[in-house]
Design an enzyme around this catalytic site. Structure first.
Site, PDB file in Angstrom:
ATOM      1  N   LYS A   1       0.779  -1.212   0.039  1.00  0.00           N
ATOM      2  CA  LYS A   1       0.084   0.070  -0.088  1.00  0.00           C
ATOM      3  C   LYS A   1       0.650   1.133   0.024  1.00  0.00           C
ATOM      4  O   LYS A   1       0.667   2.097  -0.743  1.00  0.00           O
ATOM      5  CB  LYS A   1      -0.851  -0.078   1.126  1.00  0.00           C
TER       6      LYS A   1
ATOM      7  N   ASP B   1     -11.029   3.114   4.134  1.00  0.00           N
ATOM      8  CA  ASP B   1     -11.618   1.442   3.934  1.00  0.00           C
ATOM      9  C   ASP B   1     -12.992   1.248   3.887  1.00  0.00           C
ATOM     10  O   ASP B   1     -13.615   0.245   3.497  1.00  0.00           O
ATOM     11  CB  ASP B   1     -11.142   0.842   5.159  1.00  0.00           C
TER      12      ASP B   1
ATOM     13  N   GLN C   1      -4.958  -1.686   9.601  1.00  0.00           N
ATOM     14  CA  GLN C   1      -4.565  -2.730   8.755  1.00  0.00           C
ATOM     15  C   GLN C   1      -5.281  -4.080   9.807  1.00  0.00           C
ATOM     16  O   GLN C   1      -5.095  -4.047  10.844  1.00  0.00           O
ATOM     17  CB  GLN C   1      -3.409  -3.327   8.546  1.00  0.00           C
TER      18      GLN C   1
HETATM   19  N1  GUN Z   1      -6.826  -6.714   5.627  1.00  0.00           N
HETATM   20  C1  GUN Z   1      -6.911  -7.498   4.580  1.00  0.00           C
HETATM   21  N2  GUN Z   1      -7.779  -6.716   3.762  1.00  0.00           N
HETATM   22  C2  GUN Z   1      -7.858  -5.774   4.364  1.00  0.00           C
HETATM   23  C3  GUN Z   1      -8.499  -4.332   3.989  1.00  0.00           C
HETATM   24  O1  GUN Z   1      -9.030  -3.991   2.696  1.00  0.00           O
HETATM   25  N3  GUN Z   1      -8.398  -3.316   4.754  1.00  0.00           N
HETATM   26  C4  GUN Z   1      -7.962  -3.364   5.962  1.00  0.00           C
HETATM   27  N4  GUN Z   1      -7.897  -2.430   6.702  1.00  0.00           N
HETATM   28  N5  GUN Z   1      -7.336  -4.658   6.474  1.00  0.00           N
HETATM   29  C5  GUN Z   1      -7.182  -5.617   5.724  1.00  0.00           C
END
Ligand code: GUN
Length: 286
Positions: free
Chosen positions: A53, A120, A97
């Site tokens: 990311k 998100d 995350q």
């Molecule tokens: N863990 C796995 N996929 C995601 C996501 O799209 N967002 C977040 N915050 N955690 C994740």
């Protein structure tokens, strides 16, 4: 005839080029869109996701700040961090995350994020807006899946769509998005009976369960559009989806590979949401 492959990697690249141009537009006004990514603990998969990311942000000119915290951190310390990030003018998006360590409540932490910065799309305010059909920040993976469906040129309106998996992160918002596009949507999960009968009726099949090879070719309608959200690491170290690609590709009309299908779009839509949040917070028209 074997299915056409939906090249997520290529589609993501095109979208990211457009995002970069929009970031440059911000920069010309003296504003750098900023994203804070909070990583709690040492989960190896999460570490890779967060790294990817941050790298994608850098490539598009978005400022990313990765905040790494020990797995023993107390909830109140994390809540104080959220308050600080909510107040910062240079941070337009906040992503925590997931999964979080057991002693922390994802629900409590997500609710502490300012909904305007919830890139998100997991805050109840954004979830509620999505359900109500109002503009909202949309969870990145289902948003990316929608982009992939649209990239094929296949119509969604009036089609039978089946979503397997009902997580807040993917399954539930995916079902709502497809409904918003006028599909007739069936949501399946671990209690669903006669799954094969349902999957065989699907014109659009989205699989987001986390079980390698759950869906095989014989469970798919001929010509269907199949999106595989699964990201499973096999004991051999190989990354594989929830769909048995080789048998499914014989029957489907369109299919996403793993890796290189949905994954690149998830990160792209995070960049898109960060930009969207920046437009709102900086009161810039687009
Ligand atoms: N863990 C796995 N996929 C995601 C996501 O799209 N967002 C977040 N915050 N955690 C994740």
């Amino acid at each position: 005839m074997p299915a056409q492959i939906i090249e997520g990697k290529v589609i993501a690249k095109t979208l990211r080029t457009k995002i970069k141009k929009r970031v440059d537009f911000f920069k010309a006004k003296g504003i750098v869109p900023g994203l804070a990514v909070v990583l709690v603990g040492e989960d190896p998969a999460s570490q890779i996701y967060v790294k990817n990311k941050a790298q994608a942000c850098q490539e598009c000119g978005i400022k990313s700040e990765v905040i790494k915290l020990p797995s023993t951190i107390q909830e109140k310390v994390l809540l104080t961090l959220m308050e600080k990030l909510n107040k910062r003018r240079d941070i337009h998006g906040i992503l925590v995350q997931l999964p979080l360590p057991q002693h922390l409540s994802a629900e409590v932490i997500i609710e502490a994020i300012n909904p305007a910065k919830d890139v998100d799309g997991l805050h109840p305010v954004n979830m509620g807006k999505l359900l109500a059909g109002n503009p909202a920040l949309i969870p990145c993976t289902p948003y990316g899946c929608l982009k992939l469906i649209q990239s094929t040129g296949c119509a969604v309106s009036g089609k039978k769509a089946v979503v397997i998996g009902r997580s807040n992160l993917v399954g539930k918002p995916m079902a709502v998005l497809l409904l918003r596009e006028n599909a007739t949507v069936t949501a399946c999960h671990s209690y669903t009976q006669d799954l094969v009968e349902i999957t065989r009726s699907a014109d659009i099949l989205v699989v987001a369960v986390g079980k390698p090879g759950l869906i095989t070719g014989e469970m798919i309608k001929s010509g269907a559009l199949v999106l595989d959200v699964g990201m499973n690491r096999l004991p051999t170290g190989k990354l594989t989806g929830d769909v048995d690609f080789s048998s499914a590709a014989e029957i489907a009309g369109w299919i996403t590979p793993v890796p290189g299908g949905v994954g690149p779009l998830t990160i792209t839509m995070l960049l898109e949401n960060t930009l969207e949040a920046a437009y709102e917070q900086e009161d810039i028209l687009h």
